[in-house]
Design an enzyme around this catalytic site. Structure first.
Site, PDB file in Angstrom:
ATOM      1  N   GLU A   1     -33.912  35.481 -50.775  1.00  0.00           N
ATOM      2  CA  GLU A   1     -35.230  34.950 -50.450  1.00  0.00           C
ATOM      3  C   GLU A   1     -35.975  35.788 -49.424  1.00  0.00           C
ATOM      4  O   GLU A   1     -37.192  35.814 -49.382  1.00  0.00           O
ATOM      5  CB  GLU A   1     -35.073  33.511 -49.935  1.00  0.00           C
ATOM      6  CG  GLU A   1     -36.381  32.797 -49.640  1.00  0.00           C
ATOM      7  CD  GLU A   1     -37.200  32.555 -50.895  1.00  0.00           C
ATOM      8  OE1 GLU A   1     -38.416  32.344 -50.793  1.00  0.00           O
ATOM      9  OE2 GLU A   1     -36.600  32.573 -52.007  1.00  0.00           O
TER      10      GLU A   1
ATOM     11  N   ARG B   1     -41.090  64.605 -53.534  1.00  0.00           N
ATOM     12  CA  ARG B   1     -41.857  65.599 -54.291  1.00  0.00           C
ATOM     13  C   ARG B   1     -42.886  66.326 -53.431  1.00  0.00           C
ATOM     14  O   ARG B   1     -43.381  67.383 -53.809  1.00  0.00           O
ATOM     15  CB  ARG B   1     -42.547  64.942 -55.495  1.00  0.00           C
ATOM     16  CG  ARG B   1     -43.651  63.964 -55.125  1.00  0.00           C
ATOM     17  CD  ARG B   1     -44.152  63.196 -56.340  1.00  0.00           C
ATOM     18  NE  ARG B   1     -44.686  64.075 -57.351  1.00  0.00           N
ATOM     19  CZ  ARG B   1     -45.907  64.587 -57.324  1.00  0.00           C
ATOM     20  NH1 ARG B   1     -46.717  64.306 -56.315  1.00  0.00           N
ATOM     21  NH2 ARG B   1     -46.333  65.382 -58.290  1.00  0.00           N
TER      22      ARG B   1
ATOM     23  N   PRO C   1     -42.351  42.587 -49.718  1.00  0.00           N
ATOM     24  CA  PRO C   1     -43.698  42.296 -50.235  1.00  0.00           C
ATOM     25  C   PRO C   1     -44.677  41.938 -49.125  1.00  0.00           C
ATOM     26  O   PRO C   1     -45.882  41.900 -49.345  1.00  0.00           O
ATOM     27  CB  PRO C   1     -43.478  41.122 -51.190  1.00  0.00           C
ATOM     28  CG  PRO C   1     -42.194  40.502 -50.760  1.00  0.00           C
ATOM     29  CD  PRO C   1     -41.355  41.619 -50.220  1.00  0.00           C
TER      30      PRO C   1
ATOM     31  N   ASP D   1     -53.083  65.892 -56.763  1.00  0.00           N
ATOM     32  CA  ASP D   1     -52.678  64.604 -57.315  1.00  0.00           C
ATOM     33  C   ASP D   1     -53.739  63.536 -57.044  1.00  0.00           C
ATOM     34  O   ASP D   1     -54.482  63.615 -56.069  1.00  0.00           O
ATOM     35  CB  ASP D   1     -51.367  64.131 -56.678  1.00  0.00           C
ATOM     36  CG  ASP D   1     -50.161  64.889 -57.212  1.00  0.00           C
ATOM     37  OD1 ASP D   1     -50.282  65.503 -58.273  1.00  0.00           O
ATOM     38  OD2 ASP D   1     -49.102  64.846 -56.560  1.00  0.00           O
TER      39      ASP D   1
END
Length: 259
Positions: free
Chosen positions: A121, A159, A94, A174
């Site tokens: 953690e 893809r 993150p 896209d």
């Protein structure tokens, strides 16, 4: 283009079986356009209990992934590759760089990727400093582990590889690939319960259809993700369209106040 090799270091390799063997990813493997190698880095733990985490120095809640299992797992994998192969080593975190379509396109040009999926953690900082080439986040939220993030990135990257999708022009239109959200799409029937396909799409007039799609893509982006327009190179025509929509928006606000 050569086959894309993807190695995935994880404590839960069973999580990937359904995703990697289904739909587009499964077909890409059948076409031998991509190959996946799942590695349980617990196998590289150095103690008899196969422990991969430990308490952080300095105290604090949670457990931190130890450096040895991940370093040993990556080094073992690299030792099996030709010396000229230099994979990108991606840490799911993150705290990493925000994943975008542009990053997916960049990674799709590589021929070998190694994903590290952590749990607990966090990671021993030496993994970030000395082992990985890229630290990536799929959004401003925290997951239990990096497996789901890796699946998202793998799907997004594979893809884009040549031959994976039936229509190779599909990814070019896209959302985000052009800098804008994708324009609305329609298929048969032309009239469903009174909900009709825009006439311009039935006209066969390619230039008019192209302009309609361009305008709709811009309008959808202006409505839903105006932040994407900050660095988008607008043409004079596109600026005029936005000015028109802004004017209509202001008029609607005034009309609501009068009511």
């Amino acid at each position: 283009m050569s086959k894309l090799s993807i190695d995935i270091l994880t404590l839960f390799p069973e999580m990937f079986s359904g995703v990697l063997n289904s739909s587009i990813l499964g077909k890409a493997q059948e076409k031998q356009l991509v190959q996946f190698h799942l590695i349980n880095f617990r196998d590289y733990a150095t103690n008899k209990h196969k422990q991969v985490d430990d308490y952080p120095y300095g105290g604090g809640g949670g457990m931190v992934l130890k450096p040895e299992p991940l370093f040993y797992a990556v080094e073992d994998r690299l030792s099996q590759l030709p010396t000229h192969v230099k994979p990108r080593i991606l840490l799911m975190s993150p705290q990493g760089e925000r994943f975008t379509q542009q990053k997916a396109e960049e990674l799709a040009r590589e021929n070998h990727l190694i994903f590290i999926c952590g749990h607990y953690e966090g990671y021993d900082e030496r993994i970030r400093q000395y082992l990985v080439t890229d630290e990536i986040s799929i959004g401003d939220y925290v997951l239990t582990g990096g497996e789901l993030a890796a699946m998202v990135i793998i799907d997004s990257v594979v893809r884009l590889r040549e031959g994976v999708l039936g229509n190779q022009s599909s990814p070019k239109d896209d959302s985000f690939s052009t800098g804008l959200l994708e324009y609305p799409q329609y298929t048969r029937p032309a009239d469903f319960r009174g909900m009709k396909v825009p006439e311009v799409l039935l006209s066969g007039h390619h230039e008019r259809i192209k302009e309609w799609r361009r305008r709709q893509a811009l309008y959808r982006t202006w409505q839903r993700r105006p932040d994407l327009l900050k660095n988008y190179p607008l043409s004079d025509q596109e600026k005029a369209w936005i000015a028109e929509w802004e004017k209509q928006k202001e008029k609607q606000k005034k009309d609501v106040k009068r009511q």
